[in-house]
Design a protein around this motif. Structure first.
Motif, short mmCIF file in Angstrom:
data_model
loop_
_atom_site.label_atom_id
_atom_site.label_comp_id
_atom_site.label_asym_id
_atom_site.label_seq_id
_atom_site.Cartn_x
_atom_site.Cartn_y
_atom_site.Cartn_z
N GLY A 7 10.82 -10.47 -5.18
CA GLY A 7 9.90 -10.43 -4.04
C GLY A 7 9.80 -9.08 -3.35
O GLY A 7 9.18 -8.98 -2.29
N LYS A 8 10.39 -8.05 -3.93
CA LYS A 8 10.35 -6.70 -3.34
C LYS A 8 9.66 -5.77 -4.33
O LYS A 8 9.89 -5.84 -5.53
CB LYS A 8 11.76 -6.19 -3.05
CG LYS A 8 12.53 -7.04 -2.07
CD LYS A 8 13.95 -6.52 -1.96
CE LYS A 8 14.81 -7.43 -1.11
NZ LYS A 8 16.21 -7.02 -1.13
N TRP A 9 8.86 -4.85 -3.79
CA TRP A 9 8.19 -3.86 -4.62
C TRP A 9 9.21 -2.85 -5.14
O TRP A 9 10.17 -2.51 -4.46
CB TRP A 9 7.09 -3.15 -3.84
CG TRP A 9 5.89 -4.03 -3.70
CD1 TRP A 9 5.54 -4.77 -2.62
CD2 TRP A 9 4.91 -4.29 -4.70
NE1 TRP A 9 4.40 -5.48 -2.88
CE2 TRP A 9 3.99 -5.21 -4.14
CE3 TRP A 9 4.71 -3.84 -6.00
CZ2 TRP A 9 2.89 -5.68 -4.86
CZ3 TRP A 9 3.61 -4.31 -6.70
CH2 TRP A 9 2.72 -5.20 -6.13
N ALA A 10 8.97 -2.36 -6.37
CA ALA A 10 9.86 -1.39 -6.99
C ALA A 10 9.06 -0.40 -7.84
O ALA A 10 8.04 -0.77 -8.44
CB ALA A 10 10.89 -2.09 -7.86
N ILE A 11 9.53 0.82 -7.87
CA ILE A 11 8.97 1.85 -8.74
C ILE A 11 10.04 2.17 -9.77
O ILE A 11 11.17 2.50 -9.43
CB ILE A 11 8.59 3.12 -7.96
CG1 ILE A 11 7.50 2.81 -6.92
CG2 ILE A 11 8.14 4.22 -8.93
CD1 ILE A 11 7.15 3.98 -6.02
N ALA A 34 0.82 -1.21 0.00
CA ALA A 34 0.00 0.00 0.00
C ALA A 34 0.86 1.26 0.00
O ALA A 34 0.56 2.22 -0.71
CB ALA A 34 -0.93 0.00 1.22
N ASP A 35 1.94 1.26 0.78
CA ASP A 35 2.82 2.44 0.83
C ASP A 35 3.54 2.67 -0.50
O ASP A 35 3.71 3.81 -0.93
CB ASP A 35 3.83 2.30 1.97
CG ASP A 35 3.20 2.50 3.34
OD1 ASP A 35 2.09 3.06 3.43
OD2 ASP A 35 3.82 2.08 4.34
N VAL A 36 3.96 1.59 -1.15
CA VAL A 36 4.64 1.71 -2.45
C VAL A 36 3.65 2.24 -3.49
O VAL A 36 3.97 3.17 -4.25
CB VAL A 36 5.24 0.37 -2.90
CG1 VAL A 36 5.78 0.46 -4.32
CG2 VAL A 36 6.34 -0.06 -1.94
N LEU A 37 2.48 1.67 -3.53
CA LEU A 37 1.47 2.11 -4.51
C LEU A 37 1.05 3.55 -4.24
O LEU A 37 0.85 4.33 -5.18
CB LEU A 37 0.27 1.18 -4.50
CG LEU A 37 0.55 -0.24 -4.99
CD1 LEU A 37 -0.67 -1.13 -4.79
CD2 LEU A 37 1.01 -0.26 -6.44
N ALA A 43 3.80 5.83 -5.59
CA ALA A 43 3.71 5.91 -7.05
C ALA A 43 2.54 6.80 -7.46
O ALA A 43 2.66 7.61 -8.39
CB ALA A 43 3.57 4.51 -7.64
N LEU A 44 1.41 6.66 -6.77
CA LEU A 44 0.24 7.49 -7.07
C LEU A 44 0.55 8.96 -6.81
O LEU A 44 0.23 9.83 -7.63
CB LEU A 44 -0.95 7.04 -6.24
CG LEU A 44 -2.23 7.88 -6.37
CD1 LEU A 44 -2.75 7.86 -7.81
CD2 LEU A 44 -3.29 7.37 -5.41
N ASN A 45 1.20 9.25 -5.69
CA ASN A 45 1.57 10.64 -5.39
C ASN A 45 2.48 11.21 -6.47
O ASN A 45 2.30 12.35 -6.91
CB ASN A 45 2.26 10.73 -4.03
CG ASN A 45 1.29 10.56 -2.88
OD1 ASN A 45 0.07 10.68 -3.04
ND2 ASN A 45 1.82 10.26 -1.71
N LEU A 72 7.23 4.98 -14.88
CA LEU A 72 7.10 4.08 -16.02
C LEU A 72 6.36 2.80 -15.64
O LEU A 72 5.60 2.26 -16.45
CB LEU A 72 8.48 3.75 -16.59
CG LEU A 72 9.30 4.96 -17.05
CD1 LEU A 72 10.70 4.54 -17.44
CD2 LEU A 72 8.60 5.68 -18.20
N GLU A 73 6.61 2.31 -14.42
CA GLU A 73 5.91 1.11 -13.96
C GLU A 73 6.13 0.90 -12.47
O GLU A 73 7.06 1.45 -11.87
CB GLU A 73 6.37 -0.13 -14.73
CG GLU A 73 7.82 -0.53 -14.48
CD GLU A 73 8.23 -1.78 -15.25
OE1 GLU A 73 7.71 -2.87 -14.92
OE2 GLU A 73 9.06 -1.65 -16.16
N VAL A 74 5.25 0.10 -11.90
CA VAL A 74 5.41 -0.41 -10.54
C VAL A 74 5.46 -1.92 -10.69
O VAL A 74 4.61 -2.50 -11.37
CB VAL A 74 4.25 0.02 -9.62
CG1 VAL A 74 4.42 -0.58 -8.22
CG2 VAL A 74 4.16 1.54 -9.54
N THR A 75 6.45 -2.55 -10.09
CA THR A 75 6.66 -3.97 -10.32
C THR A 75 7.24 -4.63 -9.07
O THR A 75 7.47 -3.97 -8.06
CB THR A 75 7.60 -4.18 -11.54
OG1 THR A 75 7.63 -5.56 -11.87
CG2 THR A 75 8.99 -3.66 -11.27
N MET A 76 7.47 -5.92 -9.17
CA MET A 76 8.16 -6.64 -8.10
C MET A 76 9.47 -7.19 -8.66
O MET A 76 9.51 -7.69 -9.79
CB MET A 76 7.30 -7.77 -7.56
CG MET A 76 6.13 -7.28 -6.75
SD MET A 76 5.42 -8.57 -5.72
CE MET A 76 6.53 -8.53 -4.33
#
Length: 164
Positions: free
Chosen positions: A63-67, A33-36, A39-41, A56-60
């Motif tokens: 196993g870790k979230w990345a922007i 939720a914090d990563v998304l 990215a939204l902000n 450009l994208e939000v991905t994993m």
């Protein structure tokens, strides 16, 4: 994706350069939720016209979230200030540093000139943070009162604006 060139290490995240892309990889415990939300902000701030890297994208990754965003080539103001400090001519160094600090202030003023009504309100966040503290009721009341006396607006505030 090639994550071998570290640009910066911050609390709970490492930022890499991958060609013309920047990859911010969050630690495994960082919430989805914090990563998304971050990215939204950033996507909402893109709409203000400020010169920022576009998402450009939000991905994993492993196993870790990345922007993933655009990489903007250039030196940070912190790097330029450090180079100015190394200048042998102290008068010239002082003049350069003052110019960079003035630029930093101008950039901050530009950020504050923008509005973005869909961003989460900083006052709401601070109110939650005050409520979550272990401060006694009188201190929390005083902090809430001071917070409420501050202006209400939708201006953009970076929250961690610094030369680096």
């Amino acid at each position: 994706m090639k994550l071998d060139r570290v640009i910066a290490v911050r609390n709970n995240k490492t930022i890499y350069r991958d060609g013309d892309r920047c990859v911010k990889v969050f630690n495994a415990e960082y919430s989805k939720a914090d990563v998304l939300n971050e990215a939204l902000n950033q996507a909402r701030i893109e709409e203000t016209g400020l010169s920022i890297p576009k998402i450009l994208e939000v991905t994993m990754i492993d196993g870790k979230w990345a922007i993933v965003s655009e990489y903007i080539k250039g030196k940070t103001l912190a790097q330029l200030i450090k180079e100015a400090e190394a200048e042998e001519d102290s008068a010239k160094a002082t003049e350069q540093k003052q110019a960079y600090i003035s630029l930093l202030v101008d950039l901050q003023m530009n950020v504050h000139s923008k509005t973005c009504p869909l961003l989460n309100k900083l006052k709401d966040k601070m109110s939650r943070k005050i409520a979550e503290t272990d401060f006694d009721a009188t201190t929390r009341y005083d902090l809430h009162t001071r917070l409420e006396s501050m202006p209400k607006h939708n201006k953009v505030c970076h929250g961690d604006f610094n030369p680096s």
